[in-house]
Design a protein around this motif. Structure first.
Motif, PDB file in Angstrom:
ATOM      1  N   GLY A  65      -4.809   7.575  -9.225  1.00 42.98           N
ATOM      2  CA  GLY A  65      -3.785   6.367  -8.580  1.00 42.98           C
ATOM      3  C   GLY A  65      -2.747   6.111  -9.363  1.00 42.98           C
ATOM      4  N   VAL A  66      -2.074   7.726  -9.273  1.00 41.67           N
ATOM      5  CA  VAL A  66      -0.407   6.969  -9.544  1.00 41.67           C
ATOM      6  C   VAL A  66       0.066   6.762  -8.232  1.00 41.67           C
ATOM      7  CG1 VAL A  66       1.773   9.257  -9.868  1.00 41.67           C
ATOM      8  CG2 VAL A  66      -0.927   9.010 -11.041  1.00 41.67           C
ATOM      9  N   GLN A  67       0.391   7.177  -6.908  1.00 44.38           N
ATOM     10  CA  GLN A  67       0.936   6.534  -6.218  1.00 44.38           C
ATOM     11  C   GLN A  67       0.170   5.270  -5.347  1.00 44.38           C
ATOM     12  OE1 GLN A  67       3.892   8.215  -4.900  1.00 44.38           O
ATOM     13  NE2 GLN A  67       2.969   9.152  -6.878  1.00 44.38           N
ATOM     14  N   GLU A  68      -0.802   5.510  -4.576  1.00 37.78           N
ATOM     15  CA  GLU A  68      -1.968   4.627  -4.644  1.00 37.78           C
ATOM     16  C   GLU A  68      -3.108   4.153  -5.022  1.00 37.78           C
ATOM     17  OE1 GLU A  68      -2.805   3.977  -0.795  1.00 37.78           O
ATOM     18  OE2 GLU A  68      -3.382   6.165   0.293  1.00 37.78           O
ATOM     19  N   ILE A  69      -3.976   3.182  -4.690  1.00 37.78           N
ATOM     20  CA  ILE A  69      -5.249   3.278  -5.762  1.00 37.78           C
ATOM     21  C   ILE A  69      -6.529   2.775  -4.170  1.00 37.78           C
ATOM     22  CG2 ILE A  69      -6.865   1.353  -6.621  1.00 37.78           C
ATOM     23  CD1 ILE A  69      -4.949   0.858  -8.575  1.00 37.78           C
ATOM     24  N   ARG A  70      -6.675   4.094  -4.057  1.00 36.14           N
ATOM     25  CA  ARG A  70      -8.487   3.995  -3.267  1.00 36.14           C
ATOM     26  C   ARG A  70      -9.237   3.818  -3.214  1.00 36.14           C
ATOM     27  NH1 ARG A  70      -6.960   8.557   1.662  1.00 36.14           N
ATOM     28  NH2 ARG A  70      -5.318   9.373   0.486  1.00 36.14           N
TER      29      ARG A  70
END
Length: 524
Positions: free
Chosen positions: A450-455
């Motif tokens: 989840g560093v850049q975004e959380i999916r």
């Protein structure tokens, strides 16, 4: 019998009356707090204050208090940030169900949201006053404990040291399943076999030696006893001086459990300590273990000190419990879906056969060449995360978040399941579809840290992300691959449907445990 019931009814009435009086008096005597710059902001919307009686039953009859359906209704009505108002508590628990907001909090403002709630008395006993990785306050002690676990035990170079143990445990598991299935003639309930295999492996990593089965089962039984009873110990969350009197036998049970735990663990810890003192680390067969790292560790308390035996016991207990049930639960969910969807199982088997020779087991180095296997495991964790919520966070100071006031010390919980089932990200999110993680799918290249975004966030994200994520993925891929290579997994009876209904225990498990016919693959 009537006198016994009357006693508890009277005790309950007195308890509720004392709660009401205490909150009333405290509200009169409370000194007005210094006005904070966020004081004019509203608390997150949600459930209106629960009655005293409602709160009492919510706390003491947890099996009948299913929070997820209630939260879904609140989120649909009020949005992704909601709260519960319990009595006159100034810091209502807050729940976040949106992946973008979770990223803003846990990654964008990681330090602010990185603390843990204060522990209740049972938690303080089990954790040796919060000397464990999951529950320690955000600060130097937590950093020392987490760094030790991540670098001394869970580092990729150290994980390779445990490869022979993984192979031994795999052999035992395969033989156990084949024996129980009578070569495919009988259906097998597999969860206990999975749990014992994972626990045996973690016990080796923890204590540095292969313990005999009887000792492993005794330790595992202690851990199961802790997990199965811990919810009942939540009665001590409210006015422990009173509840310890009302539930004396329950309090004694907790103390007895802790005593048995120390009697079992301390001799194993002493044996490793003596081995280290004799400087036998270089001897053949020596494997550096988690206990060894804890014996060596100094924590920044009291000017720097070694861990006490009780603290090492708590850390070992955490290591075994946290790693066993989550991995065994995820493994059961994945295998259940492979039984339910033989087309997926066939596709996975064909990939394994392309990479591994027919008469060989799947080696750890083979796993990197199996993208569909990785997709199956990721889809299992997305669709059936072992925990539907991350462990609770607290904020270190009063903050503004999405237009709401989050009081200092407020408990903030993030929904793992709802984020992984977000229809804006995943097509038909409740379907088990590994292909979504392959090239061209919506999950291609997903970063579960989840560093850049959380999916999806089955291991949490941010500063409190699970440090054993790499180990868990390795174990799941290794066991799934070998279980599918060695056996064909089929329903217990022709035409029988696999029930994927969930049940909340320590993890979210199958309400009806997986029972399958496990037929050895024919060798040609």
């Amino acid at each position: 019998m009537e006198e016994h019931c009357l006693f508890y009814l009277a005790a309950l009435a007195i308890f509720i009356l004392m709660l009401v009086m205490t909150f009333f008096i405290s509200s009169l005597l409370q000194t007005p707090p210094r006005r904070h710059k966020t004081a004019s902001l509203p608390l997150p919307p949600g459930l209106q204050p629960l009655s005293v009686l409602g709160t009492f039953f919510a706390l003491f009859r947890r099996s009948e208090f299913d929070v997820e359906p209630l939260l879904r209704r609140l989120h649909s009505r009020h949005g992704p940030v909601v709260s519960f108002r319990l009595l006159s508590f100034p810091r209502p628990p807050i729940f976040v169900s949106d992946r973008v907001l979770a990223h803003r909090a846990l990654v964008g403002r990681g330090a602010t949201f990185a603390d843990r709630p204060s522990a209740i008395d049972p938690g303080l006993i089990i954790s040796s006053n919060r000397h464990n990785v999951t529950g320690a306050p955000y600060g130097p002690v937590w950093r020392a404990l987490r760094r030790n676990l991540a670098t001394k035990v869970l580092h990729p170079s150290q994980l390779r040291v445990y490869s022979p143990a993984r192979r031994q445990v795999l052999d035992v598991l395969l033989k156990d399943l084949e024996t129980k299935s009578s070569g495919g003639a009988a259906a097998v309930v597999v969860m206990e076999s999975f749990r014992f295999a994972v626990f045996s492996l973690l016990a080796f990593m923890c204590f540095g030696e292969r313990l005999d089965d009887e000792k492993i089962r005794r330790i595992a039984s202690l851990q199961r006893e802790l997990l199965s009873n811990f919810v009942s110990f939540s009665v001590f969350a409210v006015y422990p001086k009173i509840t310890k009197l009302l539930f004396r036998s329950r309090w004694k049970k907790l103390l007895d459990f802790r005593s048995k735990q120390e009697e079992t663990y301390v001799p194993l810890i002493d044996a490793r300590r003596n081995l280290l003192l004799r400087r036998q680390r270089s001897e053949d067969g020596f494997v550096y273990s988690y206990v060894d790292s804890l014996v060596d560790l100094e924590i920044p308390e009291d000017g720097g000190r070694k861990l006490k035996d009780g603290e090492i016991v708590s850390l070992c207990s955490e290591f075994l419990s946290a790693g066993t049930d989550t991995t065994a639960t995820a493994l059961q969910w994945i295998m259940a879906n492979l039984v339910k969807r033989p087309d997926i199982q066939t596709k996975l088997y064909e990939e394994i056969e392309r990479v591994v020779e027919k008469d060989a087991v799947v080696r750890e180095e083979d796993l990197q060449w199996m993208p569909y296997l990785k997709a199956v495991v990721l889809e299992g964790l997305r669709r059936h995360p072992p925990g539907h919520f991350v462990l609770p966070h607290t904020v270190t100071e009063e903050v503004e978040f999405e237009g709401y006031r989050i009081p200092k010390g407020a408990v903030v919980t993030f929904s793992v399941a709802e984020i992984g089932w977000d229809g804006a990200v995943w097509t038909e999110p409740m379907e088990f579809r590994p292909e979504r993680f392959l090239e061209g799918g919506e999950g291609e290249g997903v970063d579960i840290t989840g560093v850049q975004e959380i999916r999806m966030m089955p291991f949490g994200v941010g500063r409190r992300i699970c440090p054993a994520m790499g180990l868990a993925l390795l174990h799941l891929e290794y066991f799934v691959a070998n279980l599918v290579k060695e056996f064909e997994w089929m329903p217990a009876a022709d035409g029988e449907e696999i029930d994927l209904t969930e049940k909340v225990e320590f993890t979210v498990v199958m309400k009806t445990p997986l029972k399958a016919r496990i037929v050895p693959r024919k060798r040609t």
